[in-house]
Write a protein that holds these residues in place. Structure first.
Motif, mmCIF file in Angstrom:
data_model
loop_
_atom_site.group_PDB
_atom_site.id
_atom_site.type_symbol
_atom_site.label_atom_id
_atom_site.label_comp_id
_atom_site.label_asym_id
_atom_site.label_seq_id
_atom_site.Cartn_x
_atom_site.Cartn_y
_atom_site.Cartn_z
ATOM 1 N N LEU A 189 0.829 -1.208 0.000
ATOM 2 C CA LEU A 189 0.000 0.000 0.000
ATOM 3 C C LEU A 189 0.865 1.261 0.000
ATOM 4 O O LEU A 189 1.945 1.306 0.583
ATOM 5 N N ILE A 190 0.340 2.284 -0.673
ATOM 6 C CA ILE A 190 0.995 3.583 -0.779
ATOM 7 C C ILE A 190 0.087 4.638 -0.165
ATOM 8 O O ILE A 190 -1.133 4.633 -0.400
ATOM 9 N N CYS A 191 0.673 5.565 0.593
ATOM 10 C CA CYS A 191 -0.105 6.629 1.249
ATOM 11 C C CYS A 191 0.317 8.000 0.743
ATOM 12 O O CYS A 191 1.455 8.194 0.300
ATOM 13 N N GLU A 192 -0.606 8.941 0.823
ATOM 14 C CA GLU A 192 -0.298 10.347 0.585
ATOM 15 C C GLU A 192 -0.006 11.022 1.914
ATOM 16 O O GLU A 192 -0.771 10.868 2.870
ATOM 17 N N HIS A 193 1.108 11.769 1.969
ATOM 18 C CA HIS A 193 1.488 12.499 3.179
ATOM 19 C C HIS A 193 1.557 13.997 2.870
ATOM 20 O O HIS A 193 2.090 14.401 1.843
ATOM 21 N N SER A 194 1.050 14.807 3.789
ATOM 22 C CA SER A 194 1.131 16.259 3.665
ATOM 23 C C SER A 194 0.960 16.893 5.038
ATOM 24 O O SER A 194 0.225 16.378 5.892
ATOM 25 N N LEU A 195 1.631 18.019 5.244
ATOM 26 C CA LEU A 195 1.423 18.783 6.479
ATOM 27 C C LEU A 195 -0.014 19.258 6.587
ATOM 28 O O LEU A 195 -0.520 19.471 7.695
ATOM 29 N N MET A 196 -0.684 19.425 5.461
ATOM 30 C CA MET A 196 -2.077 19.875 5.515
ATOM 31 C C MET A 196 -2.991 18.800 6.096
ATOM 32 O O MET A 196 -4.021 19.115 6.680
ATOM 33 N N TYR A 197 -2.620 17.519 5.955
ATOM 34 C CA TYR A 197 -3.419 16.455 6.567
ATOM 35 C C TYR A 197 -3.286 16.490 8.085
ATOM 36 O O TYR A 197 -4.282 16.432 8.813
ATOM 37 N N SER A 198 -2.044 16.557 8.593
ATOM 38 C CA SER A 198 -1.846 16.542 10.042
ATOM 39 C C SER A 198 -2.444 17.785 10.686
ATOM 40 O O SER A 198 -3.180 17.703 11.681
ATOM 41 N N ARG A 199 -2.155 18.952 10.125
ATOM 42 C CA ARG A 199 -2.679 20.187 10.720
ATOM 43 C C ARG A 199 -4.192 20.287 10.547
ATOM 44 O O ARG A 199 -4.901 20.803 11.414
ATOM 45 N N PHE A 237 3.010 22.472 0.249
ATOM 46 C CA PHE A 237 2.591 21.322 1.058
ATOM 47 C C PHE A 237 1.849 20.259 0.250
ATOM 48 O O PHE A 237 1.123 19.433 0.814
ATOM 49 N N LYS A 238 2.001 20.254 -1.061
ATOM 50 C CA LYS A 238 1.322 19.254 -1.882
ATOM 51 C C LYS A 238 1.655 17.841 -1.399
ATOM 52 O O LYS A 238 2.800 17.564 -1.031
ATOM 53 N N PRO A 239 0.681 16.939 -1.408
ATOM 54 C CA PRO A 239 0.937 15.578 -0.918
ATOM 55 C C PRO A 239 2.026 14.857 -1.703
ATOM 56 O O PRO A 239 2.203 15.078 -2.902
ATOM 57 N N VAL A 240 2.780 14.004 -1.004
ATOM 58 C CA VAL A 240 3.784 13.136 -1.612
ATOM 59 C C VAL A 240 3.410 11.689 -1.283
ATOM 60 O O VAL A 240 2.629 11.420 -0.375
ATOM 61 N N LEU A 241 4.001 10.765 -2.011
ATOM 62 C CA LEU A 241 3.694 9.347 -1.830
ATOM 63 C C LEU A 241 4.753 8.665 -0.973
ATOM 64 O O LEU A 241 5.953 8.897 -1.154
ATOM 65 N N GLN A 242 4.290 7.823 -0.050
ATOM 66 C CA GLN A 242 5.196 7.027 0.794
ATOM 67 C C GLN A 242 4.626 5.622 0.947
ATOM 68 O O GLN A 242 3.410 5.437 1.039
ATOM 69 N N ARG A 243 5.497 4.637 1.006
ATOM 70 C CA ARG A 243 5.074 3.264 1.297
ATOM 71 C C ARG A 243 4.532 3.176 2.721
ATOM 72 O O ARG A 243 4.996 3.890 3.610
ATOM 73 N N LEU A 244 3.578 2.296 2.936
ATOM 74 C CA LEU A 244 3.052 2.067 4.278
ATOM 75 C C LEU A 244 3.948 1.096 5.051
ATOM 76 O O LEU A 244 4.023 1.150 6.278
ATOM 77 N N VAL A 245 4.629 0.228 4.329
ATOM 78 C CA VAL A 245 5.604 -0.680 4.933
ATOM 79 C C VAL A 245 6.945 -0.406 4.262
ATOM 80 O O VAL A 245 7.051 -0.432 3.040
ATOM 81 N N ARG A 246 7.958 -0.105 5.058
ATOM 82 C CA ARG A 246 9.278 0.148 4.482
ATOM 83 C C ARG A 246 10.310 -0.779 5.097
ATOM 84 O O ARG A 246 10.108 -1.307 6.207
ATOM 85 N N THR A 247 11.416 -0.979 4.370
ATOM 86 C CA THR A 247 12.473 -1.888 4.792
ATOM 87 C C THR A 247 13.736 -1.086 5.071
ATOM 88 O O THR A 247 14.160 -0.279 4.244
ATOM 89 N N HIS A 248 14.339 -1.294 6.234
ATOM 90 C CA HIS A 248 15.525 -0.536 6.614
ATOM 91 C C HIS A 248 16.708 -0.950 5.738
ATOM 92 O O HIS A 248 16.947 -2.151 5.540
ATOM 93 N N PRO A 249 17.470 0.014 5.221
ATOM 94 C CA PRO A 249 18.543 -0.318 4.281
ATOM 95 C C PRO A 249 19.709 -1.081 4.894
ATOM 96 O O PRO A 249 20.432 -1.774 4.175
#
Length: 297
Positions: free
Chosen positions: A165-175, A191-203
């Motif tokens: 799954l991929i999520c949209e992140h933005s400061l406008m969502y939190s605030r 503050f346009k939304p950016v995409l981030q994985r919901l599950v990530r793997t540490h490098p």
């Protein structure tokens, strides 16, 4: 004196002794601290009476400074600090606590929500290093959640459901969740939304973790209510006491954390009293979603 680390929580957090961060690190010491970050995700250094320059110099052992643009609504002419550190205090340029109705103060209250620093950027932050210069007498603890242990504790069905799954992140969502919706057109663009994985793997160690934040406001492919309900359920799971360390600040504490493995929040405190906290932020090196690479350039 050799570096010594004592684990403070069942899952994570190391208390470091035997290191004066005012002094330049050797290459071996820098590698030792980075390896400890991979293991503990949060490191606590007590009694570090440092200047802004010393704090930044220590941070730069672990990567490049993150460009702070786009992380707040404070105008440049109103900046309190004349240094490369992020000002996460409750203070104005005059050194006094901001009025309760001040726009920057209202925006900064979002730090009381669970979040990962700079998840609203196409390439999110690697490390944050927070120095306590003035400690508020009431409240203001910082809580950290181990997102690796939280992921490990999920059932196999949920892990399979959220893996890609991929999520949209933005400061406008939190605030926005706190009712702050007053933005200029320039800020909306910033503050346009950016995409981030919901599950990530540490490098480094390849361990998986949940990548949650109050900045996440939408799950791609889901309706907004359905996605937010999933994110709320996962956040509720990840912030159980089992996975949370509470840091009670003392003067000159320096706390360093890995934003790729943790989430954190500050607790409410007496806003009429000064709280001077200064953060050095080390930039990440790659997006969590490959399509974001072009957006980050």
């Amino acid at each position: 004196m050799a570096i010594s680390i004592r684990q403070l929580h069942k899952h994570f957090v190391g208390e470091v002794s035997g290191l004066d961060v005012r002094q330049p690190l050797t290459a071996e010491q820098a590698r030792e601290i980075e390896a400890a970050m991979d293991k503990y995700a949060v490191l606590v250094f007590h009694g570090q009476d440092i200047t802004d320059e010393q704090q930044m110099a220590f941070a730069l052992n672990f990567g490049e400074r993150e460009n702070p643009r786009g992380g707040n609504v404070t105008r440049k002419e109103d900046y309190r600090l004349d240094s490369p550190l992020n000002d996460v205090s409750n203070l104005g340029k005059d050194g006094k606590p901001l009025p309760r109705d001040h726009r920057a103060h209202l925006f900064n209250l979002g730090n009381c929500l669970w979040h990962s620093d700079s998840s609203f950027r196409a390439i999110p932050a690697k490390y944050s290093l927070l120095s306590a210069r003035v400690v508020n007498p009431k409240g203001g603890n910082t809580e950290f959640a181990d997102m690796r242990a939280a992921y490990d504790a999920l059932d196999d069905e949920t892990k399979a459901e959220i893996e890609d799954l991929i999520c949209e992140h933005s400061l406008m969502y939190s605030r926005g969740s706190l009712g702050f919706t007053d933005y200029s057109e320039e800020e909306k663009e910033m503050f346009k939304p950016v995409l981030q994985r919901l599950v990530r793997t540490h490098p480094a160690h390849r361990r998986k973790s949940l990548y949650l934040s109050s900045h996440a406001g939408k799950v791609v492919g889901m309706s907004v209510p359905e996605g937010r309900l999933l994110l709320r359920d996962l956040t509720e799971h990840a912030t159980q006491p089992e996975f949370v360390y509470v840091h009670k600040w003392t003067l000159h504490d320096l706390v360093m954390w890995d934003n790729r493995q943790t989430m954190h929040r500050v607790r409410r405190y007496d806003q009429s009293q000064p709280r001077d906290m200064r953060r050095a932020t080390i930039a990440g090196t790659e997006p969590t979603v490959k399509q974001q690479l072009q957006a980050a350039e």
